[in-house]
Design a protein around this motif. Structure first.
Motif, PDB file in Angstrom:
ATOM      1  N   ARG A 265       0.776  -1.274  -0.026  1.00 35.73           N
ATOM      2  CA  ARG A 265      -0.023  -0.049  -0.080  1.00 35.73           C
ATOM      3  C   ARG A 265       0.754   1.358   0.024  1.00 35.73           C
ATOM      4  N   LEU A 266       2.041   1.317   0.980  1.00 33.93           N
ATOM      5  CA  LEU A 266       2.927   2.348   0.923  1.00 33.93           C
ATOM      6  C   LEU A 266       4.047   2.700  -0.134  1.00 33.93           C
ATOM      7  N   GLY A 267       4.161   1.469  -0.729  1.00 29.45           N
ATOM      8  CA  GLY A 267       5.362   1.245  -1.669  1.00 29.45           C
ATOM      9  C   GLY A 267       6.652   1.277  -0.788  1.00 29.45           C
ATOM     10  N   LEU A 268       6.699   0.683   0.236  1.00 28.58           N
ATOM     11  CA  LEU A 268       7.927   0.426   0.964  1.00 28.58           C
ATOM     12  C   LEU A 268       8.899  -0.657   0.415  1.00 28.58           C
ATOM     13  N   ARG A 269      10.185  -0.032   0.253  1.00 24.29           N
ATOM     14  CA  ARG A 269      11.112  -0.929  -0.200  1.00 24.29           C
ATOM     15  C   ARG A 269      12.033  -1.764   0.479  1.00 24.29           C
ATOM     16  N   ASP A 270      12.028  -1.435   1.667  1.00 27.72           N
ATOM     17  CA  ASP A 270      13.057  -2.506   2.471  1.00 27.72           C
ATOM     18  C   ASP A 270      12.354  -3.240   3.595  1.00 27.72           C
ATOM     19  N   THR A 271      11.028  -2.889   3.703  1.00 25.86           N
ATOM     20  CA  THR A 271      10.197  -3.366   5.049  1.00 25.86           C
ATOM     21  C   THR A 271       9.857  -4.959   4.473  1.00 25.86           C
ATOM     22  N   ALA A 272       9.978  -5.889   5.625  1.00 28.40           N
ATOM     23  CA  ALA A 272       9.650  -7.193   5.459  1.00 28.40           C
ATOM     24  C   ALA A 272       9.189  -7.750   6.638  1.00 28.40           C
ATOM     25  N   PRO A 273       8.165  -8.836   6.560  1.00 29.60           N
ATOM     26  CA  PRO A 273       7.786  -9.655   7.766  1.00 29.60           C
ATOM     27  C   PRO A 273       9.049  -9.943   8.569  1.00 29.60           C
ATOM     28  N   PRO A 274       8.810 -10.573   9.858  1.00 31.90           N
ATOM     29  CA  PRO A 274       9.854 -11.262  10.366  1.00 31.90           C
ATOM     30  C   PRO A 274      10.532 -12.590   9.949  1.00 31.90           C
TER      31      PRO A 274
END
Length: 392
Positions: A136-145
């Motif tokens: 939704r936010l276009g995050l590039r580095d964020t990932a689940p645990p």
């Protein structure tokens, strides 16, 4: 000490060992005095600290600081921003927050209430929340645990630049009710978190209001305390991994993050994510993060007046007045650096071989500590005015 890009606050440290009576632990004390607002030529990342930094000026639409901004860190409680946004995403045109959820979301955002995060993580899909919000936010580095830690929301991976992107969505694109609900709660950040950690480090300790913060801490810290109870806090989460996670996300070293906005109309978005050596005390991490944050070029940010000093001792009481009988406001994290606004003569305090009648007023705590616990060679602090007098 690594120096990067721009900054403020030239720091000089002399380490002294203080012997305490009655078998108390000797505490290394940095004899540091730094005038607030003093400029320097380079932003400073303390030795041993790993940092990812991004500062975005909303007025000009440009970054004023970027240091390893795409590096991934475990989120700790910063992920609670994504948990709140995920819940608020499909609330209908007026985005009404049910009272039962308000009772969880408000302390989660203001006081980093972990039980609320547990509820939203388990109720709305855990790692799937991170996948949804990243898209939704276009995050590039964020990932689940990582695999094996799916239940630990604090092990979500994120970066400084993704954190800035989250705040930019909140401020510029989110529906007004969502923006107002989240940001108003972040403006009401409590000094004491729900787990009794003093969470007014970094942004909150470096700049005058207005500011908003969502802080994060994870790992074992010695002597993380807050409030009048003297409770020793344990940073979340409680898992004890023995290896780094996938994608080079370090789950071992203590993490301390400060994120939020600074200045009128939320002019600057600030994200400072840090890791500290294993065994670092909370006061040391708190101080190092504060020094780094104060050294950054933050448009619209106003640093409070006063002089920064190191402290020594454990569970040092901050009192309403300059006497041991006055009401206790809180207790300082061991060894933390504090801003002194002025000093005044008060009750004589004795910690053999030291005796001191001077007390320092700490404007950010709204109380006093005996100068005996300030790292300075003289009873009366140099270049600090008496309370009620103009600065020298």
């Amino acid at each position: 000490m690594r120096t990067l890009l721009r900054g403020a606050a030239a720091l000089a440290t002399v380490v002294t060992i203080v012997s305490l009576p009655g078998g108390a632990t000797a505490v290394p004390r940095p004899a540091t005095a730094v005038e607030a607002g003093r400029s320097a030529e380079a932003a400073q990342i303390p030795d041993g600290v790993t940092a990812g930094v991004a500062v975005f000026d909303r007025r000009t639409g440009t970054f004023t600081e970027q240091v390893d901004e795409s590096a991934r860190f475990r989120s700790a409680s910063v992920v609670k921003l994504l948990l709140a946004l995920d819940f608020l995403w499909d609330r209908g045109p007026d985005h009404t927050v049910p009272e039962a959820d308000r009772a969880l979301l408000e302390p989660m955002l203001r006081s980093s209430y972990d039980d609320a995060a547990d509820h939203y993580w388990s109720t709305y899909g855990g790692p799937a929340i991170i996948d949804r919000m990243s898209a939704r936010l276009g995050l590039r580095d964020t990932a689940p645990p990582p695999a094996g830690y799916e239940g630990y929301w604090g092990y979500t991976a994120l970066s400084a630049r993704d954190t800035v992107a989250t705040y930019r969505y909140l401020l510029d694109r989110a529906p007004a009710p969502v923006r107002d609900f989240v940001m108003d709660n972040l403006r009401r950040s409590t000094r004491c978190a729900s787990d009794r950690f003093d969470q007014h480090f970094g942004i909150a300790g470096s700049f005058e209001r207005p500011w908003t913060v969502k802080q994060g801490w994870s790992g074992k810290y010695a002597k993380g305390t807050c409030g009048a109870s003297g409770t020793t806090a344990q940073a979340e989460p409680t898992a004890a991994p023995t290896t780094k996670a996938a994608a080079d996300v370090d789950l071992i070293r203590p993490a301390l993050h400060t994120t939020g906005t600074v200045g009128a109309d939320d002019r600057a978005i600030v994200a400072v994510l840090t890791l500290h050596p294993v065994g670092t005390s909370y006061g040391k991490a708190y101080t190092d993060l504060g020094r780094l944050t104060r050294s950054l070029n933050v448009p619209g940010g106003v640093q409070p007046s006063g002089t920064w000093f190191g402290t020594w001792g454990e569970f040092v009481n901050v009192r309403k007045g300059p006497a041991t009988g006055d009401a206790r406001v809180t207790q300082l994290p061991a060894g933390v650096e504090v801003l002194v606004g002025c000093q005044v003569r008060g009750q004589v305090v004795s910690v053999p071989p030291y005796t001191n009648e001077w007390w320092a007023y700490l404007p950010q705590y709204g109380g006093y500590i005996s100068n005996i616990y300030i790292s300075s060679p003289d009873n009366r602090l140099p270049n600090v005015p008496e309370c009620g007098s103009p600065r020298p």
